[in-house]
Design an enzyme around this catalytic site. Structure first.
Site, PDB file in Angstrom:
ATOM      1  N   LYS A  96       0.913  -1.196   0.092  1.00 55.93           N
ATOM      2  CA  LYS A  96       0.067  -0.046   0.002  1.00 55.93           C
ATOM      3  C   LYS A  96       1.046   1.151   0.199  1.00 55.93           C
ATOM      4  O   LYS A  96       0.367   2.288  -0.402  1.00 55.93           O
ATOM      5  CB  LYS A  96      -1.094   0.199   1.241  1.00 55.93           C
ATOM      6  CG  LYS A  96      -2.140  -1.172   0.955  1.00 55.93           C
ATOM      7  CD  LYS A  96      -3.218  -0.620   1.869  1.00 55.93           C
ATOM      8  CE  LYS A  96      -4.445  -1.679   1.604  1.00 55.93           C
ATOM      9  NZ  LYS A  96      -4.239  -2.756   2.232  1.00 55.93           N
ATOM     10  N   GLU A 118     -10.258   5.882   4.577  1.00 56.36           N
ATOM     11  CA  GLU A 118     -10.703   4.847   5.455  1.00 56.36           C
ATOM     12  C   GLU A 118      -9.521   3.902   5.481  1.00 56.36           C
ATOM     13  O   GLU A 118      -8.677   3.749   4.674  1.00 56.36           O
ATOM     14  CB  GLU A 118     -12.015   4.130   4.749  1.00 56.36           C
ATOM     15  CG  GLU A 118     -11.680   3.039   3.738  1.00 56.36           C
ATOM     16  CD  GLU A 118     -10.993   3.473   2.358  1.00 56.36           C
ATOM     17  OE1 GLU A 118     -10.986   4.851   2.192  1.00 56.36           O
ATOM     18  OE2 GLU A 118     -10.173   2.864   1.766  1.00 56.36           O
ATOM     19  N   SER A 386       1.645  -9.816  -0.751  1.00 58.08           N
ATOM     20  CA  SER A 386       1.378  -8.109  -0.858  1.00 58.08           C
ATOM     21  C   SER A 386       1.583  -7.765   0.629  1.00 58.08           C
ATOM     22  O   SER A 386       1.974  -6.495   0.586  1.00 58.08           O
ATOM     23  CB  SER A 386      -0.170  -8.202  -1.173  1.00 58.08           C
ATOM     24  OG  SER A 386      -0.936  -8.978   0.059  1.00 58.08           O
TER      25      SER A 386
HETATM   26  C1  LIG Z   1      -4.952  -4.102   2.063  1.00 61.74           C
HETATM   27  C2  LIG Z   1      -4.322  -5.312   1.756  1.00 61.74           C
HETATM   28  C3  LIG Z   1      -4.720  -6.190   0.760  1.00 61.74           C
HETATM   29  C4  LIG Z   1      -6.128  -6.089   0.138  1.00 61.74           C
HETATM   30  O1  LIG Z   1      -6.115  -5.058  -0.872  1.00 61.74           O
HETATM   31  P1  LIG Z   1      -6.072  -4.837  -2.409  1.00 61.74           P
HETATM   32  O2  LIG Z   1      -6.330  -3.628  -2.910  1.00 61.74           O
HETATM   33  O3  LIG Z   1      -6.719  -6.195  -2.991  1.00 61.74           O
HETATM   34  O4  LIG Z   1      -4.414  -5.140  -2.746  1.00 61.74           O
HETATM   35  C5  LIG Z   1      -4.063  -7.141   0.466  1.00 61.74           C
HETATM   36  N1  LIG Z   1      -2.849  -7.773   1.026  1.00 61.74           N
HETATM   37  C6  LIG Z   1      -2.474  -6.784   1.903  1.00 61.74           C
HETATM   38  C7  LIG Z   1      -1.295  -7.166   2.757  1.00 61.74           C
HETATM   39  C8  LIG Z   1      -3.133  -5.672   2.374  1.00 61.74           C
HETATM   40  O5  LIG Z   1      -2.759  -4.917   3.395  1.00 61.74           O
END
Ligand SMILES: *Cc1c(COP(=O)(O)O)cnc(C)c1O
Length: 402
Positions: A96, A118, A386
């Site tokens: 993010k 948010e 992610s």
């Molecule tokens: C917020 C988050 C997601 C989900 O958000 P996307 O917009 O679908 O990428 C996925 N993995 C992590 C580690 C997150 O913090």
């Protein structure tokens, strides 16, 4: 139809990906969205902006994030090779920060007085509060009370980073209510405030802008994989909540028709249990939510459905418009993983590779673990990891009685 030029031109000038996207907002907000779009189109062409972003990606976030070949996991599963794009190693622990830095720089460029957002798992909140601290701009984060209790370490970090935290207690008190509350605050003065959306969702230009800032993931990964293996992966996969880490990963591969793209949604306690999953693309239908046309999970009254996932960052009854389009044209295959499979993947990756994944990311790891054994050992699955699981460690340990 999937040729490079058509994908590169998306969305159109009105923000549409086929029938999805657009700007379903009141007139006073349309003006504000158009201002943001104009400012974004201007800033993205500027060499000084691109240089500043590139140097922050390198020196602040720690990019490029590596790709790790999960050899032990792959050999235990006895099939395809699993590779992890390590977004978990970024500053603040997830992907993010990539779009938050872009949004904070844009806010500064536009002379905004406050950034509002948010947060679900608190990852967007922490990443945004971080970017705002760096850029020097006030930041206000709305968060559901349920998530506040579940994600305590992130709440503490946001306070330390100096943002104003607004607890949201209405309804189910999770991500959707937090979005509603943050939007209301933003509507009080859209001229002087900016809403920093946490995924590839919301009205145009956010799905485009957030995707562009996240596209660094796939751009790096494609080059890294090619230079190491002399070929592209057979599968490129990511978990899908709103869809930003997935779009960030997929964008560079959309025109590579031989590459199978797989998005993994949360099946929660089971797809047949209404209100206990949040598999929007798998079980929803086209509708509108939060200013965009997209797939939506609705209840019998046509309202956004109650949703659930063990991963707070994935429980959202909508999904990015570009994902909605990619599903319809069949370019991306959307699969699911349950809470249970996610927990198993969380523990397996931790114990076999020494990498504790975020519960969100553990969904795509679960999918990879499910399919790898049925694929030959010379096939490659690239998984977008992610985020890291520090924020989930206590929760999982309690749940499993560790
Ligand atoms: C917020 C988050 C997601 C989900 O958000 P996307 O917009 O679908 O990428 C996925 N993995 C992590 C580690 C997150 O913090």
């Amino acid at each position: 139809m999937s040729n490079t030029r058509e994908f590169a031109a998306m969305p159109d000038a009105q923000g549409f990906f086929g029938p999805y996207g657009g700007q379903y907002v009141p007139p006073e907000l349309k003006q504000a969205m158009d201002d943001i779009n104009r400012a974004y189109e201007e800033i993205r062409q500027r060499a000084d902006f691109q240089e500043e972003l590139a140097s922050l990606f390198a020196d602040y976030v720690g990019r490029p994030s590596p790709i790790f070949h999960a050899r032990r996991l792959s050999s235990q599963l006895g099939g395809a090779q699993i590779h992890l794009k390590r977004e978990d190693l970024n500053h603040t622990g997830a992907h993010k920060i990539n779009h938050c830095l872009g949004e904070a720089l844009l806010a500064k460029f536009m002379g905004k007085q406050k950034v509002i957002a948010e947060t679900g798992a608190g990852q967007h909140g922490v990443a945004l509060a971080t970017a705002c601290a760096l850029v020097g701009i006030p930041c206000e984060i709305h968060m559901g009370q349920v998530d506040i209790e579940k994600e305590h370490p992130n709440v503490t970090k946001m306070k330390i980073l100096g943002c104003k935290l607004v607890p949201v207690t209405r309804g189910a008190a999770t991500l959707k209510e937090a979005v509603d509350s943050a939007f209301e605050e933003y509507l009080k003065d859209p001229h002087n405030y900016i809403y920093a959306i946490g995924s590839v969702v919301g009205p145009h230009p956010f799905p485009k802008m957030v995707r562009d800032f996240q596209a660094i993931i796939g751009n790096e990964a494609r080059e890294q994989f090619l230079s190491r293996h002399g070929r592209l992966p057979d599968y490129v996969s990511a978990c899908v909540g709103g869809g930003s880490n997935a779009m960030g990963m997929f964008t560079a591969f959309l025109a590579d028709e031989a590459v199978n793209l797989v998005g993994v949604e949360p099946a929660g306690e089971g797809l047949e249990r209404e209100g206990r999953h949040s598999a929007t693309l798998s079980k929803g239908k086209p509708g509108q939510l939060h200013g965009m046309a997209c797939y939506v999970l609705e209840d019998a009254q046509g309202q956004p459905a109650a949703v659930h996932s063990i991963a707070s960052g994935l429980d959202y009854p909508g999904v990015g418009p570009q994902h909605s389009y990619l599903k319809d044209i069949g370019r991306v295959s959307y699969q699911t993983a349950t809470d249970q499979e996610c927990l198993e993947a969380f523990m397996t990756l931790s114990r076999v590779e020494g990498i504790i994944p975020a519960l969100e990311s553990a969904h795509v790891v679960a999918w990879a673990m499910r399919v790898a054994p049925s694929l030959p050992a010379d096939q490659h699955i690239l998984v977008n990891l992610s985020g890291r699981g520090d924020k989930d460690a206590d929760y999982v340990a309690n749940l499993l009685g560790l």
